[in-house]
Design a protein around this motif. Structure first.
Motif, PDB file in Angstrom:
ATOM      1  N   PHE A  23      43.534 -87.457  46.596  1.00 21.29           N
ATOM      2  CA  PHE A  23      43.826 -86.483  47.944  1.00 21.29           C
ATOM      3  C   PHE A  23      42.563 -85.050  45.932  1.00 21.29           C
ATOM      4  N   THR A  24      42.526 -84.278  46.781  1.00 18.45           N
ATOM      5  CA  THR A  24      42.620 -83.070  46.502  1.00 18.45           C
ATOM      6  C   THR A  24      43.770 -82.351  45.410  1.00 18.45           C
ATOM      7  N   VAL A  25      43.525 -81.738  44.739  1.00 18.40           N
ATOM      8  CA  VAL A  25      44.231 -80.830  43.880  1.00 18.40           C
ATOM      9  C   VAL A  25      45.943 -80.223  44.981  1.00 18.40           C
ATOM     10  N   ARG A  31      51.926 -83.028  48.936  1.00 17.06           N
ATOM     11  CA  ARG A  31      52.525 -84.195  49.501  1.00 17.06           C
ATOM     12  C   ARG A  31      53.837 -84.198  47.579  1.00 17.06           C
ATOM     13  N   HIS A  32      53.813 -83.775  47.024  1.00 19.09           N
ATOM     14  CA  HIS A  32      54.950 -84.606  45.747  1.00 19.09           C
ATOM     15  C   HIS A  32      55.316 -82.793  45.600  1.00 19.09           C
ATOM     16  N   MET A  46      49.973 -84.223  34.282  1.00 16.39           N
ATOM     17  CA  MET A  46      50.485 -84.163  35.532  1.00 16.39           C
ATOM     18  C   MET A  46      49.462 -85.881  35.336  1.00 16.39           C
ATOM     19  N   PRO A  47      49.033 -85.938  36.642  1.00 17.08           N
ATOM     20  CA  PRO A  47      47.725 -87.832  36.754  1.00 17.08           C
ATOM     21  C   PRO A  47      46.734 -87.289  36.664  1.00 17.08           C
ATOM     22  N   ARG A  48      45.968 -88.227  35.765  1.00 18.12           N
ATOM     23  CA  ARG A  48      44.504 -88.061  35.118  1.00 18.12           C
ATOM     24  C   ARG A  48      43.712 -87.631  36.445  1.00 18.12           C
ATOM     25  N   THR A  49      42.532 -86.835  36.625  1.00 21.56           N
ATOM     26  CA  THR A  49      42.302 -86.028  37.850  1.00 21.56           C
ATOM     27  C   THR A  49      40.618 -86.858  37.115  1.00 21.56           C
ATOM     28  N   ILE A  50      39.851 -86.650  38.789  1.00 21.81           N
ATOM     29  CA  ILE A  50      38.446 -87.417  38.413  1.00 21.81           C
ATOM     30  C   ILE A  50      37.904 -85.955  39.041  1.00 21.81           C
ATOM     31  N   ALA A  62      46.106 -93.330  40.487  1.00 25.31           N
ATOM     32  CA  ALA A  62      46.848 -92.614  39.413  1.00 25.31           C
ATOM     33  C   ALA A  62      48.667 -90.791  39.706  1.00 25.31           C
ATOM     34  N   ALA A  63      48.044 -90.935  41.378  1.00 22.09           N
ATOM     35  CA  ALA A  63      49.121 -90.910  41.736  1.00 22.09           C
ATOM     36  C   ALA A  63      50.402 -91.441  42.023  1.00 22.09           C
ATOM     37  N   ALA A  64      50.000 -92.948  41.410  1.00 20.75           N
ATOM     38  CA  ALA A  64      51.293 -93.273  41.569  1.00 20.75           C
ATOM     39  C   ALA A  64      51.813 -93.698  40.384  1.00 20.75           C
TER      40      ALA A  64
END
Length: 81
Positions: A23-25, A31-32, A46-50, A62-64
């Protein structure tokens, strides 16, 4: 509120976003139900990003993991109170 076809606003395609592997930021925040500003203000929580080129993405995994971490923190806070 006027329907999207009247206002010309695009609606989110939940069917496509639900099947996405990342997902994009902006999508993650929608969604959250948090703001993008809150995401960047609390970046360490916040979750890890790539990074893919210039895009910043958050994997489904990462979101889960982030949701599980936040749930554990909430449960610990409840026990402490």
């Amino acid at each position: 509120m006027a329907p999207p076809e009247v206002t010309g606003r695009k609606t989110a395609r939940r069917d496509v976003a639900d099947d996405a592997d990342a997902f994009t930021v902006k999508e993650f925040c929608a969604r959250h139900r948090i703001s993008v500003q809150l995401f960047y203000k609390n970046r360490k929580q916040m979750p890890r990003t790539i990074n893919v080129g210039t895009r910043v993405l958050i994997s489904k995994e990462a979101a889960a993991a982030w949701r599980r971490m936040r749930e554990r923190a909430a449960q610990a806070a409840e026990r402490a109170a």
